[in-house]
Design an enzyme around this catalytic site. Structure first.
Site, short mmCIF file in Angstrom:
data_model
loop_
_atom_site.label_atom_id
_atom_site.label_comp_id
_atom_site.label_asym_id
_atom_site.label_seq_id
_atom_site.Cartn_x
_atom_site.Cartn_y
_atom_site.Cartn_z
N LYS A 119 0.84 -1.09 -0.07
CA LYS A 119 -0.13 0.00 -0.01
C LYS A 119 0.73 1.33 0.02
CE LYS A 119 -4.37 -1.40 1.61
NZ LYS A 119 -5.45 -1.24 2.65
N LYS B 274 -4.57 -9.90 -6.69
CA LYS B 274 -5.89 -9.98 -5.79
C LYS B 274 -7.14 -9.24 -6.44
CE LYS B 274 -6.70 -7.93 -2.01
NZ LYS B 274 -6.57 -7.62 -0.50
N LYS C 140 -11.48 -4.32 -3.88
CA LYS C 140 -12.36 -3.08 -4.17
C LYS C 140 -11.65 -1.86 -4.24
CE LYS C 140 -13.60 -3.34 0.94
NZ LYS C 140 -13.19 -4.49 1.67
P1 TYM Z 1 -10.68 -6.76 3.79
O1 TYM Z 1 -11.96 -5.65 4.51
O2 TYM Z 1 -9.77 -6.40 2.89
O3 TYM Z 1 -11.43 -8.04 3.23
C1 TYM Z 1 -12.47 -8.62 4.27
C2 TYM Z 1 -12.20 -10.16 3.92
O4 TYM Z 1 -12.34 -10.62 2.53
C3 TYM Z 1 -11.04 -11.36 2.16
N1 TYM Z 1 -10.86 -11.12 0.91
C4 TYM Z 1 -10.72 -11.86 -0.14
N2 TYM Z 1 -10.66 -13.29 -0.07
C5 TYM Z 1 -10.34 -13.86 -1.25
N3 TYM Z 1 -10.11 -13.38 -2.54
C6 TYM Z 1 -9.86 -11.93 -2.66
N4 TYM Z 1 -9.87 -11.41 -3.59
C7 TYM Z 1 -10.20 -11.10 -1.48
N5 TYM Z 1 -10.22 -9.87 -0.93
C8 TYM Z 1 -10.58 -9.84 0.35
C9 TYM Z 1 -9.95 -10.92 3.15
O5 TYM Z 1 -9.01 -11.85 3.28
C10 TYM Z 1 -10.87 -10.67 4.59
O6 TYM Z 1 -11.11 -11.94 5.15
N6 TYM Z 1 -7.85 -6.08 8.16
C11 TYM Z 1 -8.93 -7.09 7.37
C12 TYM Z 1 -10.41 -6.56 8.32
C13 TYM Z 1 -10.12 -6.86 9.65
C14 TYM Z 1 -10.03 -8.21 10.25
C15 TYM Z 1 -10.23 -7.93 11.64
C16 TYM Z 1 -10.50 -9.42 9.97
C17 TYM Z 1 -9.97 -5.98 10.74
N7 TYM Z 1 -10.27 -6.73 11.67
C18 TYM Z 1 -10.40 -8.89 12.59
C19 TYM Z 1 -10.65 -10.37 10.73
C20 TYM Z 1 -10.29 -10.22 11.99
C21 TYM Z 1 -9.18 -6.41 6.08
O7 TYM Z 1 -8.78 -5.30 5.62
O8 TYM Z 1 -10.13 -7.08 5.15
#
Ligand code: TYM
Length: 339
Positions: free
Chosen positions: A121, A204, A207
């Protein structure tokens, strides 16, 4: 020992969350939400809309408010049952930021600096354009998980490193201050753990991408989905075979097909022997459209109703009780309660 009574294993506490930093993609759905729904009744689950994570990069406040409700609606529309699972918004439970500060004091700069997502990032940014929040974000994530004494954290593969850091932080705290936190395990599905971008199978699906053709949103119209899939890059050749090494784009599309149609990849592959990419893509688009239709209808309904607000308010009340208990123990361990 045949006559020994079986000890009942504890129902695992599950915690996970999604940032409301934009509209959700099928990557979020297939890599995370779908697995939460599947494991929901075998666990004691908590699902959070992590809005404090979303402000680590600039976002319009009104957009953030809208996205927060949108993500909560997606959880419920996909099948998270708020009578069983706790569903809430992070900022409604102030213990998340309270614990973050304490964990910040036992997390090293080097650990945060080495996080792959931080490096990705910030690689193109000047130092003065990188907020401390972006660097410290995995500490907030660790606080999210540890506050609830979660045993399991179901996430996509990109979040594995953050959950591993959370484990290190928990182990370190327990070591310094005495047993306080459950050390959580990441839970990553075999299929769908990393859905790739439609325009580039080496990246990947995200969004945050600048090219809307690279992702499918949960709210995309059927015709938009058809168009995006028609334009998705494919590999050389014309055979529909699952070969991630030589045909990464097709492997990604087959994965998406298999998850939306609930069929194993070999069964899907079998059906397209001798048929070429065109027929496969047409059917894939219909599988995605049909798979998303009920979810979209329910999301629209929820966005218009007061149901969502009451679910989130009640969810925060339930979450707060658990979070406060952990926070009181933490404050006690580190010597914050001086009276
Ligand atoms: P975030 O918001 O980027 O993504 C949310 C969840 O979606 C999964 N994900 C994917 N899985 C497969 N293929 C993809 N292309 C893909 N894009 C996103 C992510 O792996 C995630 O599971 N930091 C985290 C959010 C968070 C969190 C937490 C997660 C904050 N606190 C505590 C678990 C526990 C995040 O930015 O995910």
């Amino acid at each position: 020992m045949p006559n020994e009574p079986k000890t009942q294993a504890k129902t695992p506490r599950v915690f996970s969350g999604i940032q409301p930093s934009g509209q959700l993609t099928i990557g979020n759905y297939l890599g995370a939400i779908r697995n939460w729904v599947a494991g929901q009744f075998k666990s004691d689950p908590i699902f959070c809309v992590v809005n404090q994570h979303a402000i680590t990069v600039r976002i319009d406040p009104n957009e953030l408010r809208r996205n927060t409700l949108h993500v909560a609606a997606a959880y419920i529309a996909a099948g998270i049952d708020p009578r069983h699972s706790i569903v809430f918004v992070q900022s409604d439970v102030t213990e998340h930021t309270e614990l973050t500060w304490i964990l910040n004091t036992i997390t090293y700069y080097g650990e945060l600096h080495r996080m792959t997502q931080f490096k990705d990032k910030t690689s193109k940014l000047k130092q003065d354009a990188i907020s401390a929040g972006l660097l410290n974000y995995p500490v907030l994530m660790a606080a999210d998980i540890l506050l609830y004494q979660a045993d399991q954290v179901p996430v996509g593969e990109d979040q594995k490193q953050h959950v591993e850091l959370c484990r290190d932080i928990a182990i370190r705290f327990n070591h310094h201050f005495g047993e306080t936190f459950v050390v959580p395990e990441p839970v990553i599905a075999k299929v769908g753990k990393r859905i790739m971008a439609l325009d580039d199978p080496t990246r990947k699906m995200a969004k945050s991408s600048d090219n809307p053709g690279s992702y499918i949103l949960l709210t995309d119209e059927p015709d938009t989905i058809r168009k995006k899939i028609r334009k998705a890059v494919t590999d050389s050749g014309s055979e529909v075979v699952y070969d991630p090494k030589h045909k990464p784009a097709l492997a990604n599309l087959l994965t998406i097909y298999s998850l939306f149609s609930d069929e194993e990849i070999p069964a899907v592959q079998e059906r397209y022997v001798g048929k070429g990419y065109g027929a496969f893509k047409t059917d894939l688009a219909e599988a995605v459209v049909a798979g998303l239709a009920p979810l979209q209808a329910r999301m629209a309904e929820l966005m218009e109703s007061a149901e969502l607000t009451s679910v989130l308010t009640e969810g925060a009340d339930r979450a707060r009780v658990i979070a406060r208990k952990t926070m009181d123990a933490v404050n006690d361990r580190v010597g914050m309660n001086w009276k």
